[in-house]
Motif scaffolding. Structure first.
Motif, PDB file in Angstrom:
ATOM      1  N   LEU A 116      27.473  40.419  33.638  1.00  0.00           N
ATOM      2  CA  LEU A 116      28.437  40.052  33.947  1.00  0.00           C
ATOM      3  C   LEU A 116      27.113  38.741  34.985  1.00  0.00           C
ATOM      4  O   LEU A 116      26.824  39.152  35.541  1.00  0.00           O
ATOM      5  N   ASN A 117      27.408  37.496  35.039  1.00  0.00           N
ATOM      6  CA  ASN A 117      26.854  36.112  36.089  1.00  0.00           C
ATOM      7  C   ASN A 117      27.310  36.790  37.477  1.00  0.00           C
ATOM      8  O   ASN A 117      28.952  37.881  37.346  1.00  0.00           O
ATOM      9  N   SER A 118      26.827  36.481  38.477  1.00  0.00           N
ATOM     10  CA  SER A 118      27.794  37.126  39.846  1.00  0.00           C
ATOM     11  C   SER A 118      29.049  36.512  40.539  1.00  0.00           C
ATOM     12  O   SER A 118      30.029  37.125  40.552  1.00  0.00           O
ATOM     13  N   GLN A 119      29.242  34.934  39.360  1.00  0.00           N
ATOM     14  CA  GLN A 119      30.976  34.802  39.745  1.00  0.00           C
ATOM     15  C   GLN A 119      31.879  35.775  38.940  1.00  0.00           C
ATOM     16  O   GLN A 119      33.067  36.170  39.626  1.00  0.00           O
ATOM     17  N   GLN A 120      31.119  35.796  37.426  1.00  0.00           N
ATOM     18  CA  GLN A 120      32.576  37.233  36.834  1.00  0.00           C
ATOM     19  C   GLN A 120      32.601  38.434  37.825  1.00  0.00           C
ATOM     20  O   GLN A 120      33.140  38.818  37.293  1.00  0.00           O
ATOM     21  N   GLN A 121      31.505  38.448  38.177  1.00  0.00           N
ATOM     22  CA  GLN A 121      31.580  40.238  38.765  1.00  0.00           C
ATOM     23  C   GLN A 121      32.776  40.278  39.553  1.00  0.00           C
ATOM     24  O   GLN A 121      33.248  40.961  39.723  1.00  0.00           O
ATOM     25  N   LYS A 122      32.399  39.102  40.878  1.00  0.00           N
ATOM     26  CA  LYS A 122      33.665  38.920  41.248  1.00  0.00           C
ATOM     27  C   LYS A 122      35.183  38.624  40.833  1.00  0.00           C
ATOM     28  O   LYS A 122      35.455  39.998  41.593  1.00  0.00           O
ATOM     29  N   GLU A 123      34.765  37.939  40.351  1.00  0.00           N
ATOM     30  CA  GLU A 123      36.360  38.160  39.035  1.00  0.00           C
ATOM     31  C   GLU A 123      37.061  39.783  38.710  1.00  0.00           C
ATOM     32  O   GLU A 123      38.104  39.584  38.625  1.00  0.00           O
ATOM     33  N   VAL A 124      35.726  40.331  38.001  1.00  0.00           N
ATOM     34  CA  VAL A 124      36.370  41.667  37.746  1.00  0.00           C
ATOM     35  C   VAL A 124      36.202  42.227  38.543  1.00  0.00           C
ATOM     36  O   VAL A 124      37.293  43.143  38.538  1.00  0.00           O
ATOM     37  N   ALA A 125      36.119  42.397  39.319  1.00  0.00           N
ATOM     38  CA  ALA A 125      35.965  43.058  40.339  1.00  0.00           C
ATOM     39  C   ALA A 125      36.801  43.420  41.431  1.00  0.00           C
ATOM     40  O   ALA A 125      37.946  44.167  41.776  1.00  0.00           O
ATOM     41  N   GLU A 126      37.757  41.981  41.660  1.00  0.00           N
ATOM     42  CA  GLU A 126      39.106  41.330  42.328  1.00  0.00           C
ATOM     43  C   GLU A 126      40.034  42.441  41.533  1.00  0.00           C
ATOM     44  O   GLU A 126      40.744  42.854  41.820  1.00  0.00           O
ATOM     45  N   PHE A 127      39.956  42.301  39.973  1.00  0.00           N
ATOM     46  CA  PHE A 127      40.804  42.548  39.297  1.00  0.00           C
ATOM     47  C   PHE A 127      41.178  43.321  39.153  1.00  0.00           C
ATOM     48  O   PHE A 127      42.051  44.129  39.399  1.00  0.00           O
ATOM     49  N   VAL A 128      39.949  44.882  39.239  1.00  0.00           N
ATOM     50  CA  VAL A 128      39.859  45.503  39.014  1.00  0.00           C
ATOM     51  C   VAL A 128      40.251  46.562  40.367  1.00  0.00           C
ATOM     52  O   VAL A 128      41.308  47.396  40.514  1.00  0.00           O
ATOM     53  N   GLY A 129      39.962  45.689  41.313  1.00  0.00           N
ATOM     54  CA  GLY A 129      40.141  46.629  42.880  1.00  0.00           C
ATOM     55  C   GLY A 129      41.531  46.135  42.842  1.00  0.00           C
ATOM     56  O   GLY A 129      42.477  47.296  43.555  1.00  0.00           O
ATOM     57  N   ALA A 130      42.779  45.180  42.568  1.00  0.00           N
ATOM     58  CA  ALA A 130      43.978  45.172  42.323  1.00  0.00           C
ATOM     59  C   ALA A 130      44.666  45.577  41.549  1.00  0.00           C
ATOM     60  O   ALA A 130      46.167  46.283  42.102  1.00  0.00           O
ATOM     61  N   THR A 131      43.886  46.282  40.472  1.00  0.00           N
ATOM     62  CA  THR A 131      45.132  47.095  39.612  1.00  0.00           C
ATOM     63  C   THR A 131      44.643  48.695  38.974  1.00  0.00           C
ATOM     64  O   THR A 131      45.794  48.889  38.806  1.00  0.00           O
ATOM     65  N   ALA A 132      43.382  48.967  39.532  1.00  0.00           N
ATOM     66  CA  ALA A 132      43.410  50.441  39.264  1.00  0.00           C
ATOM     67  C   ALA A 132      43.948  51.308  39.551  1.00  0.00           C
ATOM     68  O   ALA A 132      45.076  51.012  40.986  1.00  0.00           O
ATOM     69  N   GLY A 133      44.403  52.400  39.281  1.00  0.00           N
ATOM     70  CA  GLY A 133      45.474  53.443  39.281  1.00  0.00           C
ATOM     71  C   GLY A 133      46.973  53.289  38.784  1.00  0.00           C
ATOM     72  O   GLY A 133      47.491  53.841  39.430  1.00  0.00           O
ATOM     73  N   ALA A 134      46.899  51.968  38.577  1.00  0.00           N
ATOM     74  CA  ALA A 134      48.604  51.588  38.159  1.00  0.00           C
ATOM     75  C   ALA A 134      48.877  51.844  36.934  1.00  0.00           C
ATOM     76  O   ALA A 134      47.709  52.511  36.068  1.00  0.00           O
ATOM     77  N   GLY A 135      50.278  52.460  37.026  1.00  0.00           N
ATOM     78  CA  GLY A 135      51.007  52.926  35.686  1.00  0.00           C
ATOM     79  C   GLY A 135      49.894  54.443  34.949  1.00  0.00           C
ATOM     80  O   GLY A 135      49.994  55.684  35.870  1.00  0.00           O
TER      81      GLY A 135
END
Ligand code: HEC
Length: 135
Positions: A116-135
Motif C-alpha cells: 500500500l502507499n504510505s497513507q494507506q499503510q498508516k490507516e491500516v496500522a492504526e486500525f490493526v493497532g486499535a483492534t488486534a486481539g479483540a474477540g
C-alpha cells in the motif's frame, strides 16, 4: 418459444437470480459479514485490511481468516493491544514497520513490502493497532 413459456422462464430466472440472493443477504445487514463495527476513523483501514491483508492474515475485527501469514490477533495481542492508547500505538508501529519493509521479504512467499502507499499503510496500522486481539 411461445410467449407463455417465455414468461414462465423469465419469472423463474427472476426468482433464482434476484429473489433468492436477496433473501440470503437480507438478514445480515452489513455487506462485510463477520467484520466488527469500528469507529468511523478506522473504517478506511478496516476496508484496506480486508482487501489487501485479509487473504493472508486472520484478524477478528476485520472478519478475515487468511492463514498464510500469522494470525494477527494472536501475534499482536500479547503486546497489550488497545487497553491503553500507548499500547495501541506500539502495535501500530510494529504493523507499519511490517507494511513498509515486509518481513523477510527477500525470501519468496514471505510478507511482501509496500503493498500500500504510505497513507494507506498508516490507516491500516492504526486500525490493526486499535483492534488486534479483540474477540
Ligand atoms: C502474501 C501474503 C501476505 C500479505 C498479502 C500480507 N502479509 Fe503480513 N505476513 C505474511 C507472512 C508470511 C508473515 C510472516 C513472515 C515471517 O514471520 O517470516 C507476515 C507477517 C506480518 C506481520 C508480523 C510482523 C512482526 O512484527 O512479527 C504483520 C504485522 C503483518 N504481516 C501485517 C500485514 C498487513 C497489515 C498486511 C496488509 C497491508 C499484510 N500483512 C499483508 C504474509 C502476508
Amino acid at each position: 418459444m411461445s410467449k407463455r413459456t417465455f414468461i414462465t422462464f423469465g419469472a423463474l430466472l427472476f426468482v433464482l437470480a434476484v429473489v433468492i440472493p436477496w433473501l440470503a443477504f437480507r438478514g445480515s445487514g452489513d455487506a462485510n459479514t463477520g467484520a466488527e463495527k469500528v469507529p468511523a476513523h478506522l473504517k478506511t483501514g478496516q476496508a484496506l485490511f480486508q482487501t489487501n491483508c485479509g487473504t493472508c492474515h486472520t484478524l477478528y475485527a476485520a472478519g478475515t481468516d487468511g492463514n498464510y501469514g500469522p494470525d494477527l490477533d494472536e501475534l499482536l495481542a500479547t503486546t497489550g493491544q488497545a487497553e491503553t492508547p500507548e499500547a495501541a500505538e506500539g502495535v501500530a508501529e510494529r504493523v507499519l514497520n511490517a507494511e513498509k519493509e515486509g518481513v523477510d521479504s527477500n525470501t519468496p512467499g514471505r510478507m511482501p513490502p509496500a503493498i500500500l502507499n504510505s497513507q494507506q499503510q498508516k490507516e491500516v496500522a492504526e486500525f490493526v493497532g486499535a483492534t488486534a486481539g479483540a474477540g
